[in-house]
Design a protein around this motif. Structure first.
Motif, PDB file in Angstrom:
ATOM      1  N   ILE A 270       0.836  -1.202   0.000  1.00  0.00           N
ATOM      2  CA  ILE A 270       0.000   0.000   0.000  1.00  0.00           C
ATOM      3  C   ILE A 270       0.873   1.256   0.000  1.00  0.00           C
ATOM      4  CG2 ILE A 270      -1.642   1.342   1.370  1.00  0.00           C
ATOM      5  CD1 ILE A 270      -2.840  -1.298   2.293  1.00  0.00           C
TER       6      ILE A 270
ATOM      7  N   GLY B  28      -5.598   2.673   0.939  1.00  0.00           N
ATOM      8  CA  GLY B  28      -5.406   1.711  -0.151  1.00  0.00           C
ATOM      9  C   GLY B  28      -5.782   0.305   0.256  1.00  0.00           C
ATOM     10  N   ARG B  29      -5.660  -0.596  -0.696  1.00  0.00           N
ATOM     11  CA  ARG B  29      -5.974  -1.988  -0.434  1.00  0.00           C
ATOM     12  C   ARG B  29      -4.850  -2.862  -0.986  1.00  0.00           C
ATOM     13  NH1 ARG B  29     -11.999  -3.124  -2.459  1.00  0.00           N
ATOM     14  NH2 ARG B  29     -11.293  -1.935  -4.271  1.00  0.00           N
TER      15      ARG B  29
ATOM     16  N   TYR C  83      -5.258  -9.813   3.572  1.00  0.00           N
ATOM     17  CA  TYR C  83      -5.913  -8.701   2.886  1.00  0.00           C
ATOM     18  C   TYR C  83      -5.916  -7.534   3.855  1.00  0.00           C
ATOM     19  CZ  TYR C  83      -9.695  -5.735   1.218  1.00  0.00           C
ATOM     20  OH  TYR C  83     -10.439  -4.658   0.820  1.00  0.00           O
ATOM     21  N   LEU C  84      -5.489  -6.361   3.369  1.00  0.00           N
ATOM     22  CA  LEU C  84      -5.407  -5.182   4.247  1.00  0.00           C
ATOM     23  C   LEU C  84      -6.048  -4.002   3.544  1.00  0.00           C
ATOM     24  CD1 LEU C  84      -4.220  -3.681   6.744  1.00  0.00           C
ATOM     25  CD2 LEU C  84      -2.110  -3.413   5.426  1.00  0.00           C
ATOM     26  N   LYS C  85      -6.940  -3.307   4.246  1.00  0.00           N
ATOM     27  CA  LYS C  85      -7.550  -2.102   3.678  1.00  0.00           C
ATOM     28  C   LYS C  85      -7.327  -0.958   4.657  1.00  0.00           C
ATOM     29  CE  LYS C  85     -11.837  -0.263   1.834  1.00  0.00           C
ATOM     30  NZ  LYS C  85     -13.285  -0.305   1.938  1.00  0.00           N
ATOM     31  N   THR C  86      -6.738   0.117   4.149  1.00  0.00           N
ATOM     32  CA  THR C  86      -6.478   1.263   5.017  1.00  0.00           C
ATOM     33  C   THR C  86      -7.201   2.480   4.457  1.00  0.00           C
ATOM     34  OG1 THR C  86      -4.482   1.681   3.753  1.00  0.00           O
ATOM     35  CG2 THR C  86      -4.216   0.487   5.818  1.00  0.00           C
ATOM     36  N   ASN C  87      -7.422   3.483   5.351  1.00  0.00           N
ATOM     37  CA  ASN C  87      -8.070   4.711   4.885  1.00  0.00           C
ATOM     38  C   ASN C  87      -7.214   5.932   5.182  1.00  0.00           C
ATOM     39  OD1 ASN C  87      -8.304   4.634   7.585  1.00  0.00           O
ATOM     40  ND2 ASN C  87     -10.550   4.556   7.651  1.00  0.00           N
TER      41      ASN C  87
ATOM     42  N   PRO D 258      -6.087   0.438  10.714  1.00  0.00           N
ATOM     43  CA  PRO D 258      -6.568  -0.126   9.445  1.00  0.00           C
ATOM     44  C   PRO D 258      -8.081  -0.295   9.451  1.00  0.00           C
ATOM     45  CG  PRO D 258      -5.510  -1.812  10.767  1.00  0.00           C
ATOM     46  CD  PRO D 258      -5.278  -0.526  11.481  1.00  0.00           C
ATOM     47  N   GLU D 259      -8.657  -0.202   8.263  1.00  0.00           N
ATOM     48  CA  GLU D 259     -10.111  -0.307   8.169  1.00  0.00           C
ATOM     49  C   GLU D 259     -10.531  -1.776   8.218  1.00  0.00           C
ATOM     50  OE1 GLU D 259     -11.644   2.339   5.183  1.00  0.00           O
ATOM     51  OE2 GLU D 259     -13.464   1.140   5.030  1.00  0.00           O
ATOM     52  N   ARG D 260      -9.746  -2.617   7.589  1.00  0.00           N
ATOM     53  CA  ARG D 260     -10.087  -4.047   7.596  1.00  0.00           C
ATOM     54  C   ARG D 260      -8.802  -4.866   7.420  1.00  0.00           C
ATOM     55  NH1 ARG D 260     -12.064  -8.211   9.045  1.00  0.00           N
ATOM     56  NH2 ARG D 260     -13.498  -9.551   7.910  1.00  0.00           N
TER      57      ARG D 260
END
Lengths: 367, 323
Positions: free
Chosen positions: A89, A298-299, A314-318, A323-325
């Motif tokens: 990311i 990003g993801r 799996y990583l999702k950030t805002n 982290p978001e997820r």
């Protein structure tokens, strides 16, 4: 639950959730007809700790520590894959030396993890002397971890942008000495598992999964390689320094318990070679970025070859610290279903041996 | 009257009863200690089995609600008493010869089967599915090893009986006396098949690896013993300790009784039984893996049975050739 001493009747026996043969809580309801297994029902959920939820309450840096505590035997693979996702990311390329040091940490953990599983196999067949011997050999790897990293299980080696430990000349010499001590022992263990009648008569032709079945349920790691599937993330999608190293992939075709044990033992021998190569080729330079990098929104998906097989994050950030997820798919989850195939035609005495042969990591799977 | 008191003392004090119990527990302690050393562990103190037994004595016996209480509680008692009497039936060369009133080799064979049957009863009465599996495994194993032991005993009895001028003897005292004069059967080539068959029989009877299948901890969680606790479990430990003395003592009487008398004979017998325990039981159980019940059953039908039949045939042919 019925207790019927009559041999002809089908009865149900519980294996687990707490059972001496299982390292972690799992629950199998097994229908038996005499000594034959006729049906299996696998239940999970005894060690759910809510780690996935916790990752969304911690900062990125704290999560490196948290993911290390998901599981003890693959405690290096979880933070490694997590930081790899974060680096994708943030677009970070880690220093060369850090890449090699990551391989060193991963392979040392692989040696210890595989030897542990193979030792437990001997314990389950009642062969206590071999169990103690393999555990004693594993102790060399444990001492190595404690000396180099300061811990016997959780290495705390990873950070976003590199690693948190370094090797000086003295430590390198010590590691090479430990590997020299380990290698002949591992070779003799391989010979024992290849030739010893006690091991062979309990593992050959037991818990067989065919190649097409293994592909159908999506087996990964040593379970897949023992069934003839040539798949290793270190070769297929090289990460860290694996593209610069020679990584042999042992593949066997029988798909029984013995093949899985042998694949693990061969991988231990290969890991020792990889470690030697790493220590020889180790470039100089920085071991991390020196400062805590900002992770933008990003993801990303990252994967690595944990001792049990392919581990995906799996990583999702805002753009914020937290982290978001975060979501991970562990190798044991894929190999879990293979148990249904392996239990076909098994005896009661084989249950524990077959379960152990997929090297199930329950705390990873249920987090 | 005096002979009855002597018999009672033989059952309760020496060589049965207290003596056999202490010896059996000490053998178990030595076994655990040496096994630990062979595996690179420190191991428990030698008197750990005594501690275990005392601790179990002070605890409460839990009877599962699904269990059949009478059978559940009687099984360990019957098994231990059978072993107490058996211990008094084993002669110690030059020290003790059992009273013929008490019984002979045939009685001993019946008594030797009692612990196995008690374990089966215990397993099926406990109401636990693991106990039921232990029951079926114990039964299969007993069917496999009871045949060979009868033939082994017959072979030894015939060898002695024919040499002494009658057809067959079932007196262990006579067998021991014959060997004291003519040398051990262990060194008699005609008896080697019987010796080999006995070497397969005793691990199965004592329930040690590779034949600890009915109680396999990693498979059926000690099977029949799973639901036992307190004094009832302690009685099973007593039974198993006495059984070690009886089976090893039987082996010594059948194949290698010492030709001494007095204290030397007694000390020699103790040395023999300890060596047999450590070499025959401890070394075996740490250096082998467990068989599966189907493998063990086929194995017993193949080798020990064949050897036992061969031993009877060899003895008969040797006698036929001599006359």
């Amino acid at each position: 639950m019925t207790a019927d001493p009559q041999l002809s009747k089908v009865s149900t026996i519980p294996v687990g959730p707490l059972h001496v043969a299982l390292e972690e809580p799992m629950y199998f309801r097994i229908d038996v007809d005499g000594e034959d297994v006729t049906g299996v029902d696998i239940n999970a959920g005894h060690v759910h700790r809510g780690v996935e939820y916790l990752t969304m309450k911690r900062t990125m840096t704290q999560n490196v520590v948290l993911t290390e505590r998901i599981c003890s035997l693959c405690s290096n693979s979880h933070p490694e894959t997590f930081v790899m996702a974060a680096e994708v990311i943030a677009g970070i390329t880690i220093p060369d030396r850090a890449a090699y040091l990551r391989v060193v940490a991963a392979e040392v953990k692989r040696v210890a993890s595989h030897l542990f599983n193979v030792a437990i196999l001997a314990h389950l067949t009642g062969y206590e002397m071999l169990f103690m011997h393999v555990m004693q050999v594993r102790e060399v790897a444990q001492d190595l971890k404690e000396t180099v990293f300061g811990n016997r299980m959780d290495l705390a080696a990873m950070c976003i942008g590199g690693v948190r430990y370094n090797l000086d000349a003295e430590m390198t010499a010590y590691m090479l000495g430990a590997l020299d001590k380990l290698e002949p022992e591992v070779q003799s263990i391989i010979k024992t598992y290849k030739t010893n009648g006690s091991i062979l008569r309990r593992t050959r032709g037991v818990g067989v999964i065919a190649k097409d079945e293994a592909i159908a349920v999506g087996c990964v790691g040593p379970v897949a390689r023992a069934a003839g599937i040539d798949y290793d993330v270190r070769v297929v999608a090289p990460y860290a320094a694996y593209d610069k190293l020679r990584v042999p992939v042992p593949v066997m075709k029988d798909g029984d318990v013995w093949s899985r044990a042998m694949v693990r033992l061969y991988e231990v021998a290969h890991s020792i070679q990889i470690l030697r190569e790493c220590l020889k080729d180790m470039p100089g330079g920085a071991i991390n970025l020196g400062e805590r990098p900002d992770i933008p929104a990003g993801r990303a998906v990252a994967k690595c070859e944990a001792p049990r097989g392919e581990l995906i994050y799996y990583l999702k950030t805002n753009g914020e610290e937290i982290p978001e997820r975060v979501k991970w798919r562990v190798p044991s989850f894929m190999n879990w279903d293979a148990l249904h195939f392996m239990f076909k035609g098994a005896k009661i005495a084989d249950i524990a041996i077959i379960v152990n042969s997929i090297d199930p990591c329950v705390s990873c799977t249920e987090r | 009257m005096t002979s009855q008191i002597a018999t009672l003392l033989a059952v309760l004090l020496f060589p049965g009863g207290l003596f056999a119990l202490v010896l059996g527990l000490a053998l178990k302690g030595a076994d655990r200690r040496v096994a630990a050393r062979l595996q690179g562990r420190v191991g428990p103190p030698l008197i750990q089995p005594f501690f275990d037994l005392i601790k179990l004595g002070f605890k409460r016996t839990m009877v599962p609600t699904e269990a059949s209480e009478t059978v559940f509680l009687a099984a360990p008692l019957v098994g231990s008493v059978a072993m107490l009497i058996s211990a008094a039936l084993i002669p110690i060369a030059g020290v003790y010869a059992p009273d013929t009133e008490l019984g002979n080799l045939l009685v001993l064979l019946y008594l030797l089967a009692v612990p196995g049957i008690c374990l089966m009863l215990a397993g099926s009465a406990s109401g636990s599915p693991y106990g039921a599996i232990g029951f079926s495994r114990e039964m299969a194993l007993m069917l496999a090893y009871e045949g060979p032991i009868v033939l082994i005993v017959a072979a030894v009895g015939m060898r002695t009986g024919m040499a002494e001028g009658h057809w067959v003897t079932f007196s262990l005292t006579e067998i021991v006396r014959y060997q004291q004069v003519h040398g051990w059967f262990l060194f008699d080539p005609i008896m080697w098949p019987a010796v080999a068959a006995f070497a397969f029989f005793y691990p199965a009877n004592l329930g040690i690896v590779p034949f600890d299948i009915p109680e396999a901890e990693t498979e059926v969680l000690e099977g029949p013993l799973l639901e036992y606790s307190g004094p009832a479990l302690g009685l099973f430990k007593v039974m198993s300790a006495l059984k070690a003395v009886v089976v090893l003592g039987l082996g010594i009487a059948l194949f290698l009784p010492l030709p001494f008398t007095g204290p030397l004979a007694f000390v020699g017998w103790l040395v023999e039984i300890v060596v047999l325990m450590l070499v025959g039981v401890t070394a075996l159980r740490v250096s082998a893996g467990r068989m599966r019940i189907d493998q063990a059953f086929v194995f017993f039908l193949k080798w020990p049975l064949l050897l036992a039949i061969a031993s009877v045939a060899a003895v008969a042919l040797a006698a036929g050739g001599a006359s």
